[in-house]
Design a protein around this motif. Structure first.
Motif, PDB file in Angstrom:
ATOM      1  N   LEU A 257       0.855  -1.211   0.089  1.00 49.17           N
ATOM      2  CA  LEU A 257       0.006   0.028   0.099  1.00 49.17           C
ATOM      3  C   LEU A 257       0.834   1.149  -0.116  1.00 49.17           C
ATOM      4  N   VAL A 258       2.168   1.288   0.724  1.00 54.09           N
ATOM      5  CA  VAL A 258       2.921   2.344   0.477  1.00 54.09           C
ATOM      6  C   VAL A 258       3.374   2.844  -0.584  1.00 54.09           C
ATOM      7  N   PHE A 259       3.368   1.779  -1.606  1.00 49.09           N
ATOM      8  CA  PHE A 259       3.956   2.129  -3.091  1.00 49.09           C
ATOM      9  C   PHE A 259       2.676   2.563  -3.778  1.00 49.09           C
ATOM     10  N   THR A 260       1.491   1.913  -3.416  1.00 44.55           N
ATOM     11  CA  THR A 260       0.231   2.276  -4.059  1.00 44.55           C
ATOM     12  C   THR A 260      -0.137   3.755  -3.802  1.00 44.55           C
ATOM     13  N   VAL A 261      -0.071   4.044  -2.686  1.00 49.30           N
ATOM     14  CA  VAL A 261      -0.563   5.703  -2.303  1.00 49.30           C
ATOM     15  C   VAL A 261       0.442   6.420  -2.986  1.00 49.30           C
ATOM     16  N   LEU A 262       1.839   6.090  -2.666  1.00 52.23           N
ATOM     17  CA  LEU A 262       2.917   6.773  -3.166  1.00 52.23           C
ATOM     18  C   LEU A 262       2.619   7.349  -4.689  1.00 52.23           C
ATOM     19  N   THR A 263       2.223   6.352  -5.421  1.00 51.31           N
ATOM     20  CA  THR A 263       2.044   6.463  -6.993  1.00 51.31           C
ATOM     21  C   THR A 263       0.732   6.737  -7.522  1.00 51.31           C
ATOM     22  N   ASN A 264      -0.196   6.542  -6.762  1.00 55.27           N
ATOM     23  CA  ASN A 264      -1.506   6.399  -7.561  1.00 55.27           C
ATOM     24  C   ASN A 264      -2.567   7.295  -6.828  1.00 55.27           C
ATOM     25  N   THR A 265      -2.217   8.035  -5.845  1.00 52.45           N
ATOM     26  CA  THR A 265      -3.404   8.950  -5.085  1.00 52.45           C
ATOM     27  C   THR A 265      -3.157  10.249  -5.860  1.00 52.45           C
ATOM     28  N   LEU A 266      -4.410  11.077  -5.660  1.00 49.60           N
ATOM     29  CA  LEU A 266      -4.367  12.516  -6.184  1.00 49.60           C
ATOM     30  C   LEU A 266      -4.085  13.179  -5.002  1.00 49.60           C
ATOM     31  N   ASN A 267      -4.035  12.815  -3.511  1.00 48.74           N
ATOM     32  CA  ASN A 267      -3.916  13.842  -2.577  1.00 48.74           C
ATOM     33  C   ASN A 267      -3.368  12.701  -1.388  1.00 48.74           C
ATOM     34  N   ILE A 268      -1.976  12.824  -1.107  1.00 45.42           N
ATOM     35  CA  ILE A 268      -1.490  11.967  -0.288  1.00 45.42           C
ATOM     36  C   ILE A 268      -1.825  12.200   1.273  1.00 45.42           C
ATOM     37  N   THR A 269      -2.307  13.244   1.630  1.00 42.45           N
ATOM     38  CA  THR A 269      -2.881  13.410   3.124  1.00 42.45           C
ATOM     39  C   THR A 269      -4.213  12.452   3.297  1.00 42.45           C
ATOM     40  N   THR A 270      -5.015  12.195   2.182  1.00 38.55           N
ATOM     41  CA  THR A 270      -6.039  11.297   2.393  1.00 38.55           C
ATOM     42  C   THR A 270      -5.569   9.754   2.401  1.00 38.55           C
ATOM     43  N   GLU A 271      -4.462   9.469   1.883  1.00 37.89           N
ATOM     44  CA  GLU A 271      -3.930   8.170   1.772  1.00 37.89           C
ATOM     45  C   GLU A 271      -4.964   7.469   1.210  1.00 37.89           C
ATOM     46  N   SER A 272      -5.510   7.852   0.185  1.00 36.01           N
ATOM     47  CA  SER A 272      -6.737   7.244  -0.646  1.00 36.01           C
ATOM     48  C   SER A 272      -6.162   7.100  -2.135  1.00 36.01           C
ATOM     49  N   PHE A 273      -7.089   6.081  -2.717  1.00 35.82           N
ATOM     50  CA  PHE A 273      -6.897   5.754  -4.056  1.00 35.82           C
ATOM     51  C   PHE A 273      -8.178   5.108  -4.687  1.00 35.82           C
ATOM     52  N   TYR A 274      -8.106   5.102  -6.037  1.00 38.90           N
ATOM     53  CA  TYR A 274      -9.041   4.391  -6.717  1.00 38.90           C
ATOM     54  C   TYR A 274      -8.716   2.807  -7.041  1.00 38.90           C
ATOM     55  N   LEU A 275      -9.599   1.942  -7.048  1.00 40.55           N
ATOM     56  CA  LEU A 275      -9.264   0.495  -7.272  1.00 40.55           C
ATOM     57  C   LEU A 275      -8.932   0.547  -8.990  1.00 40.55           C
ATOM     58  N   GLY A 276      -9.448   1.148  -9.702  1.00 41.12           N
ATOM     59  CA  GLY A 276      -9.415   1.325 -11.033  1.00 41.12           C
ATOM     60  C   GLY A 276      -8.886   2.700 -11.501  1.00 41.12           C
ATOM     61  N   THR A 277      -9.759   3.536 -11.802  1.00 41.88           N
ATOM     62  CA  THR A 277      -9.459   4.958 -12.013  1.00 41.88           C
ATOM     63  C   THR A 277     -10.648   5.861 -11.590  1.00 41.88           C
TER      64      THR A 277
ATOM     65  N   GLY B  57      -5.345   5.932  -9.755  1.00 46.01           N
ATOM     66  CA  GLY B  57      -5.731   4.766  -9.295  1.00 46.01           C
ATOM     67  C   GLY B  57      -4.634   3.627  -9.707  1.00 46.01           C
ATOM     68  N   LEU B  58      -5.035   2.260  -9.440  1.00 48.38           N
ATOM     69  CA  LEU B  58      -4.337   1.222  -9.603  1.00 48.38           C
ATOM     70  C   LEU B  58      -4.049   0.986 -11.150  1.00 48.38           C
ATOM     71  N   ASN B  59      -5.083   1.469 -11.985  1.00 50.59           N
ATOM     72  CA  ASN B  59      -4.922   1.155 -13.244  1.00 50.59           C
ATOM     73  C   ASN B  59      -3.540   1.920 -14.079  1.00 50.59           C
ATOM     74  N   ARG B  60      -3.142   2.874 -13.425  1.00 51.16           N
ATOM     75  CA  ARG B  60      -2.228   3.761 -13.835  1.00 51.16           C
ATOM     76  C   ARG B  60      -0.738   2.539 -13.869  1.00 51.16           C
ATOM     77  N   HIS B  61      -0.215   2.980 -15.113  1.00 53.26           N
ATOM     78  CA  HIS B  61       0.884   1.705 -15.223  1.00 53.26           C
ATOM     79  C   HIS B  61       2.236   1.992 -14.760  1.00 53.26           C
ATOM     80  N   ASP B  62       3.038   1.031 -14.698  1.00 62.56           N
ATOM     81  CA  ASP B  62       4.277   1.175 -14.241  1.00 62.56           C
ATOM     82  C   ASP B  62       4.517   1.993 -12.937  1.00 62.56           C
ATOM     83  N   THR B  63       3.371   1.664 -11.938  1.00 62.96           N
ATOM     84  CA  THR B  63       3.691   2.173 -10.571  1.00 62.96           C
ATOM     85  C   THR B  63       3.372   0.914  -9.721  1.00 62.96           C
ATOM     86  N   VAL B  64       2.379   0.398  -9.448  1.00 60.61           N
ATOM     87  CA  VAL B  64       1.966  -0.851  -8.932  1.00 60.61           C
ATOM     88  C   VAL B  64       1.986  -1.787  -9.777  1.00 60.61           C
TER      89      VAL B  64
END
Length: 431
Positions: free
Chosen positions: A137-157, A165-172
């Motif tokens: 999750l650290v790398f997921t939030v690091l590279t796929n969130t729009l706002n690091i303070t919320t520690e949130s992300f989309y499962l897709g986009t 979100g997780l659909n973003r390539h070459d991150t997670v």
């Protein structure tokens, strides 16, 4: 079970990936993987055509096994959690287990999730260790969130603009998946189940002595997919962290999708795996329809947590002096330090702030340079990492049609009947 020779080959190759013991070219890295593969697995791969041709027979041979010696408390879903198929507006992406947890309400059903929610849900649903989920999750939030303070992300986009979100390539998410096509070969579709890849996976499972999706089965699937990507994907690249996720996904199939604890009476059989990943066989066409992910009836999660150390042991088939959980975790830790603004999709200053957040999160679960005894990092944050990135179809020169494939999952369709061999959006993607 004997140690898989293919996983040993994968371990040797991973040690030579960028950040994993030295910087090598994509061609050199994957050439080593190919050359290291043993003759037995090559023979299995070459004989796969007949198995896939008799797909119905292969599937029939994988039916009927049930878990033994299970704890009733591990039956899933628990009372109060009900399967509801996702709406078109719900975010779903390449992580099948997270899609499933959202389908049952263990995670928010709209697919917009937070760090703590995922740690809790993966533990309750699949008994994933907190250290392993936190690392992922650290790398997921690091590279796929729009706002690091919320520690949130989309499962897709984000359905409104296909950003993040997780659909973003070459991150997670990265290339060489058990049952998803490569991002560039798939014209941005790295998240729908590929019918042709699951057919291939079923074929290897049919060759397993116990007719299961065992570690050896998944190792053979990895070898086949790695060879395909090496041959056809000119943009193939492994960053240190996504490379572990890619290999880990193959090991997660038996260890998390097995009905009961793998190697302790559980069975990683066809009913369990196909239902959890959302692959439904159309007996008339012989293709697999991608349907919403769900647990099969009478399914039990593993009885013991599966954390970082057993995961790395299975992923890398450890056994060499220079390849241990410690060295791999140090490579991941240092790899986070080497994340470039291109990978983060933001400015250099923003990257420094998010990297600081990520490293502090890892300290919370006992992963730090001091605790691990990591050597001084020799990685540069300014490496020219991505191959052919400015070439048409590459990371910095995407065709407009590429964005068509980057949206959220669309179910009840067949994707990729045939192998996509050119990154030119020529496949039958039609959400």
């Amino acid at each position: 079970m004997k140690t898989s020779s293919v996983l040993l080959a994968a371990a040797s190759a991973v040690s030579a990936l960028p950040g994993m013991g030295g910087i090598h070219s994509r061609e050199d890295t994957l050439r080593m993987l190919t050359e290291a593969r043993d003759a037995e697995q090559l023979e299995k791969r070459q004989g796969l055509g007949g198995i896939v041709g008799g797909l119905l027979d292969a599937v029939t041979g994988l039916l009927g096994s049930v878990a033994a010696s299970v704890d009733p408390d591990n039956k899933r879903p628990e009372p109060g959690y009900k399967f509801i198929a996702p709406k078109p507006t719900d975010s779903r992406g390449p992580c099948l287990a997270l899609n499933l947890l959202a389908n049952y309400g263990y995670l928010p059903r709209d697919g917009y999730v937070k760090f703590g929610q995922v740690v809790d849900a993966t533990s309750r649903g699949f008994n994933m260790g907190t250290d392993l989920s936190s690392l992922l999750l650290v790398f997921t939030v690091l590279t796929n969130t729009l706002n690091i303070t919320t520690e949130s992300f989309y499962l897709g986009t984000d359905a409104s603009n296909h950003v993040g979100g997780l659909n973003r390539h070459d991150t997670v998410e990265c290339e060489i998946s058990p049952n998803k096509e490569d991002y560039y070969l798939g014209c941005g579709d790295n998240h729908h189940i590929s019918s042709r890849l699951f057919k291939q996976n079923v074929g290897y499972a049919a060759q397993d002595p116990n007719k299961e999706f065992s570690l050896d089965t998944m190792a053979a699937q990895y070898a086949e997919s790695a060879s395909f990507s090496q041959k056809y994907n000119p943009f193939l690249y492994y960053f240190p962290f996504p490379s572990i996720v890619s290999l880990g996904a193959f090991a997660f199939y038996p260890n998390f999708f097995s009905n009961g604890t793998y190697r302790a009476g559980g069975v990683a059989n066809y009913e369990s795996v196909s239902s959890i990943i959302g692959a439904k066989l159309d007996k008339k066409s012989g293709d697999f329809i991608y349907v919403p992910e769900r647990w099969p009836k009478n399914w039990y999660r593993r009885s013991t947590p599966y954390g970082i150390i057993p995961a790395l042991t299975d992923i890398l088939a450890l056994g060499t002096d220079n390849l241990t959980p410690q060295t791999i975790l140090c490579d991941v830790y240092d790899g986070i330090n080497s994340v470039t603004p291109l990978a983060l999709g933001g400015a250099l200053e923003d990257g420094a702030a998010t990297i600081s957040w990520a490293l502090n999160k890892l300290v919370d679960v006992g992963i730090s340079k001091t605790a691990l005894g990591c050597p001084v990092c020799n990685l540069s944050p300014n490496l020219n990492l991505y191959p052919n990135k400015k070439k048409k179809g590459g990371k910095l020169n995407l065709p407009k049609s590429q964005y068509k494939g980057t949206g959220n999952n669309v179910y009840n369709k067949v994707y990729f009947k045939d192998a996509p061999t050119q990154p030119m959006c020529q496949h039958s993607f039609n959400p």
